[in-house]
Design a protein around this motif. Sequence first.
Motif, PDB file in Angstrom:
ATOM      1  N   HIS B 143     -71.278  44.257  40.264  1.00  0.00           N
ATOM      2  CA  HIS B 143     -70.902  45.644  39.998  1.00  0.00           C
ATOM      3  C   HIS B 143     -69.801  46.103  40.941  1.00  0.00           C
ATOM      4  O   HIS B 143     -68.768  46.647  40.524  1.00  0.00           O
ATOM      5  CB  HIS B 143     -72.155  46.501  40.204  1.00  0.00           C
ATOM      6  CG  HIS B 143     -72.109  47.790  39.509  1.00  0.00           C
ATOM      7  ND1 HIS B 143     -73.065  48.200  38.616  1.00  0.00           N
ATOM      8  CD2 HIS B 143     -71.232  48.809  39.579  1.00  0.00           C
ATOM      9  CE1 HIS B 143     -72.769  49.389  38.168  1.00  0.00           C
ATOM     10  NE2 HIS B 143     -71.665  49.795  38.744  1.00  0.00           N
ATOM     11  N   LYS B 231     -67.581  37.143  41.938  1.00  0.00           N
ATOM     12  CA  LYS B 231     -67.896  36.916  40.530  1.00  0.00           C
ATOM     13  C   LYS B 231     -67.549  38.146  39.703  1.00  0.00           C
ATOM     14  O   LYS B 231     -66.998  38.049  38.601  1.00  0.00           O
ATOM     15  CB  LYS B 231     -69.376  36.598  40.420  1.00  0.00           C
ATOM     16  CG  LYS B 231     -69.826  36.317  39.027  1.00  0.00           C
ATOM     17  CD  LYS B 231     -71.218  35.741  39.047  1.00  0.00           C
ATOM     18  CE  LYS B 231     -71.674  35.578  37.611  1.00  0.00           C
ATOM     19  NZ  LYS B 231     -72.949  34.976  37.507  1.00  0.00           N
ATOM     20  N   ALA B 235     -64.921  38.520  36.675  1.00  0.00           N
ATOM     21  CA  ALA B 235     -65.382  38.970  35.368  1.00  0.00           C
ATOM     22  C   ALA B 235     -64.528  40.121  34.878  1.00  0.00           C
ATOM     23  O   ALA B 235     -64.153  40.185  33.708  1.00  0.00           O
ATOM     24  CB  ALA B 235     -66.845  39.387  35.448  1.00  0.00           C
ATOM     25  N   ARG B 236     -64.184  41.028  35.775  1.00  0.00           N
ATOM     26  CA  ARG B 236     -63.397  42.176  35.363  1.00  0.00           C
ATOM     27  C   ARG B 236     -61.994  41.742  34.977  1.00  0.00           C
ATOM     28  O   ARG B 236     -61.351  42.335  34.124  1.00  0.00           O
ATOM     29  CB  ARG B 236     -63.334  43.195  36.508  1.00  0.00           C
ATOM     30  CG  ARG B 236     -62.789  44.541  36.097  1.00  0.00           C
ATOM     31  CD  ARG B 236     -63.637  45.162  35.017  1.00  0.00           C
ATOM     32  NE  ARG B 236     -64.937  45.566  35.473  1.00  0.00           N
ATOM     33  CZ  ARG B 236     -65.250  46.804  35.866  1.00  0.00           C
ATOM     34  NH1 ARG B 236     -64.325  47.737  35.870  1.00  0.00           N
ATOM     35  NH2 ARG B 236     -66.453  47.106  36.247  1.00  0.00           N
ATOM     36  N   ASP B 240     -64.832  34.256  33.014  1.00  0.00           N
ATOM     37  CA  ASP B 240     -66.254  34.117  33.204  1.00  0.00           C
ATOM     38  C   ASP B 240     -66.493  32.978  34.174  1.00  0.00           C
ATOM     39  O   ASP B 240     -66.566  31.821  33.800  1.00  0.00           O
ATOM     40  CB  ASP B 240     -66.901  33.814  31.844  1.00  0.00           C
ATOM     41  CG  ASP B 240     -68.388  33.927  31.904  1.00  0.00           C
ATOM     42  OD1 ASP B 240     -69.051  33.461  30.971  1.00  0.00           O
ATOM     43  OD2 ASP B 240     -68.882  34.481  32.899  1.00  0.00           O
TER      44      ASP B 240
END
Lengths: 159, 258
Positions: B143, B231, B235-236, B240
């Motif tokens: 996040h 990670k 991802a952003r 992946d």
Amino acid sequence: MAPSLQVLGVGYISPQNQPILIRYFSGKKKDGLKFHYIAHTSLDVFEERKCYLGLLYAMDDFAVYGYITPLRVKIVLTIALTDNLVRDADVTMIFRALHMAYYHALANPFLRLDAPYDAVVDHTALLVQSKTQWKGFRRRVDEVARACGVNVPPDGEET
Amino acid sequence: MASRASFQSPAPFSAQPMASTSSLVTPTLALLADPPVRQVDAAAMDYLLIEMVQTLRESEAVSSERLKKAEDEMIQAGFMPPTVAAREKQRKEKEKREKEKLRESTGSGAGSPAPGGGAGKGSVEEDAAEEGLRTRLEAIGVHVGGNIAERLCRERPRFTDTLDAVKFVCKDIWSICWDKQVDNLRTNHRGVYVLQDNQFKPICRISSYEGQQDAQRRARTYVALPAGIIKGAFARLGFDASITPEIPHLPQCKCQTY
């Protein structure tokens, strides 16, 4: 700043080509579908042109501009076609304002508290949530539209 | 607000030899005159990591306890087949008995009394708990990493390819979060990248009174949050990646991404 452009609608599309927010300012409910269709058509033009975006295409009474953020979120802007000259700089500034609206909305750390632990959540899905939630994003987009001179009724519109 | 920039060494990204027209303008002076924008409060991040690991460890214990109780109840009531759970338990009991026999034959070790008998069962459960803790930390990191990447990528042009994105992570994200850049980047040109940092900030101050091995073991938990940050950033950016951090020896840290 005398508004010479008339913004009709704004659309945000995620990197996975999911619509995040489609917002239109014409006041008639049936136009919603039209703007979804516009966003869809724009996707094809985005695919074709990898680099310069800007005026994507023009239809009978409006022109559609496109912008892609560094993280590949696509923004689609629909402007009424008038005889006034539409300056590129103006459109770019509107896109930057829209990008900032998206960026501020996404910076909310409480956007999704119940994410599963092991999934990599598609962050843009967070903003597609149902209309009653996440009004902040819609409000910011409305603010941008108001700055462009569009008459947006306060919090009355639903897309 | 305490800023933990070290003014002794110039920022790594201005490492080109300065063709000095004037001898007064040293890199240090340049740093003082034009300090880089700090996005992350390093001290707060340090304290947060320490407290977070402790708190989440207890929270994870409570949560898995609750889960196990619910599972047991379901098994008792016959809703869940006991096959997997019971077989595991039987296997663990057998292992524990064997380990205890070994332990008795080699005599009492220098370890503390508590893990003496229950170490067989204890270490398996402890690993599961640590694993759960690491998963949680990684999720938080994902996040955070995503949002940091979002923040950093506002003004820059699009990434040309994977290597460009990896270099962005190595330079920008690392220097924002941990005040330095990655020391070594290797790739096998087939999608595996190894990022190596010889003085990884989150673990460079870890020590344990039970010795270096124990410190290394504990460091694995503390590295979970930074791994999550990387990670999340990837991802952003659209890649992946799965990140495997390794700690060959403190405070070096290697991350493999595919």
